[in-house]
Design a protein around this motif. Structure first.
Motif, PDB file in Angstrom:
ATOM      1  N   LEU A  77      33.949  60.125  38.682  1.00  0.00           N
ATOM      2  CA  LEU A  77      34.564  61.623  39.372  1.00  0.00           C
ATOM      3  C   LEU A  77      34.832  62.434  38.521  1.00  0.00           C
ATOM      4  N   VAL A  81      35.771  53.573  41.668  1.00  0.00           N
ATOM      5  CA  VAL A  81      35.507  54.742  40.800  1.00  0.00           C
ATOM      6  C   VAL A  81      36.469  53.944  39.738  1.00  0.00           C
ATOM      7  N   ALA A 136      30.256  63.460  41.889  1.00  0.00           N
ATOM      8  CA  ALA A 136      30.304  61.643  41.646  1.00  0.00           C
ATOM      9  C   ALA A 136      29.240  61.342  41.327  1.00  0.00           C
ATOM     10  N   GLN A 138      30.887  54.257  37.351  1.00  0.00           N
ATOM     11  CA  GLN A 138      30.935  55.031  38.645  1.00  0.00           C
ATOM     12  C   GLN A 138      32.280  56.006  38.299  1.00  0.00           C
TER      13      GLN A 138
END
Length: 390
Positions: free
Chosen positions: A122, A190, A109, A120
């Motif tokens: 992942l 996210v 992350a 943001q």
């Protein structure tokens, strides 16, 4: 890459750690290593193709798509853990042994620059991470196959409002990436998901995020237990929290709970002073704004501390019928077809059926008629409540 600060609302070389329950025991089960799923993930810098002109944007080479495993059991994510250093086996076992923990999933992350926007992100194993996403997302074989092949899946808000159209190629630290899908991950902070392989050439830190499924355990209690066992600086955000019903009586809203007339006037004048300024996804002012950034900035001029994103601003006061909306109230919509329950847009009620808003990429801050399609509701802001929302 900067360390994500989570506002809530996501190992081993195998990248995945699952928990298998046998009676009262919880054991660690390692998944197989994910195959190298795209040439983009096999090299640090995409090589310029022969004959390509100097100065032209680099394109990733053609990909060989590897199969993604079928969806198995869904796991409800309840906590999202971020550490400053990679998880070790020892730390993972500490979490795994906690009462109520059913399953764990590791990810990488960080915030990544995509199309000149700080997003943001992942990096995940598509075959296993899909089980931790909402059913509509988890069930899409094509979506996860695209991610495995080197695409990036972005939130509907980033795609629609941020101007990242499907199948468009966007600049990243690793060259260009294709927008392969709009999808909700269920993690409010996210906005993009890539494969582990792509994450590594993007420079994401390894194994610094852990998703915890503990559907039968008080999430707040488990959060505190995790923080006690993990290193200083660890952050734990609740996702789909399991909490006991509050024992306190329903809040009584009085006139003094809300913004004063003077505060409302200052906030509206502040927002109006930015008419014509461009929408920029993720922008907080003072010259460019996204929808919630405009709300936060305008209310700050009136001394009201607002949280940053729409789903947080949704819980900053009393919900009132649209027919009773007053100037300065906030109007919210659910516009994300991949996640119909998610609050995805906000505007400030101007009065007389009009609102002031920062709509989307390519548009500007403006006053426009209120539309009620997919309207979520209207919130009358309480400065005291707003200041406590995290």
């Amino acid at each position: 890459m900067p360390f994500i600060v989570v506002a809530l609302v996501a190992v081993l070389t195998a990248d995945v750690l699952l928990l298998a329950r046998s009676g009262q025991e919880v054991g660690l089960v390692r998944a197989q290593d994910a195959p190298e799923q795209t040439p983009l993930a096999q090299q640090r810098r995409p090589q310029r193709q022969q004959g390509q002109q100097q100065g032209q944007p680099q394109q990733p080479p053609a990909t060989t798509i590897q199969p993604v495993e079928p969806l198995k059991k869904l796991h409800k994510p309840n906590l999202f853990v971020l550490t400053r250093k990679p998880f070790t086996n020892e730390l993972l076992r500490k979490v795994a042994k906690l009462r109520g923990v059913r399953a764990l999933e590791l990810a990488d992350a960080a915030s990544v620059m995509l199309d000149d926007k700080r997003v943001q992100t992942l990096a995940v194993n598509p075959s296993t991470f899909r089980s931790y996403t909402p059913k509509v997302t988890a069930s899409s074989d094509a979506l996860w196959q695209n991610v495995a092949a080197g695409d990036v899946a972005v939130s509907f808000v980033l795609g629609n409002d941020g101007g990242l159209a499907l199948h468009r190629r966007v600049a990243s630290p690793a060259g260009t990436l294709r927008i392969g899908a709009y999808a909700t991950t269920g993690f409010g902070a996210v906005d993009a998901v890539v494969s582990k392989n792509v994450g590594r050439i993007l420079g994401l830190p390894h194994d610094n995020a852990l998703i915890v499924s503990a559907p039968d355990t008080n999430s707040d209690v488990l959060r505190k237990a995790i923080l006690k066992r993990l290193p200083k600086g660890t952050q734990v955000a609740m996702v789909n929290p399991v909490l006991p019903q509050p024992q306190t009586p329903t809040r009584t809203w009085t006139t003094g709970s809300f913004m004063t007339g003077e505060q409302v006037t200052v906030a509206l004048k502040a927002a109006a002073s930015k008419l014509g300024r461009p929408y920029v996804w993720g922008a907080e002012g003072p010259e460019t704004f996204d929808c919630s950034g405009l709300v936060q900035w305008a209310f700050a001029q009136a001394g009201v501390r607002m949280p940053r994103v729409t789903h947080q601003q949704w819980v900053t006061g009393q919900q009132v019928p649209f027919s009773q909306a007053q100037p300065g109230d906030l109007i919210f919509w659910r516009l994300d077809p991949t996640n119909p329950d998610y609050i995805s847009h906000v505007a400030i009620y101007w009065g007389d059926g009009k609102m002031i808003q920062a709509p989307r990429t390519g548009d500007v801050v403006k006053i426009s008629p209120v539309h009620t399609r997919n309207l979520a509701g209207v919130i009358r802001v309480s400065p005291t409540v707003a200041a406590k929302v995290r």
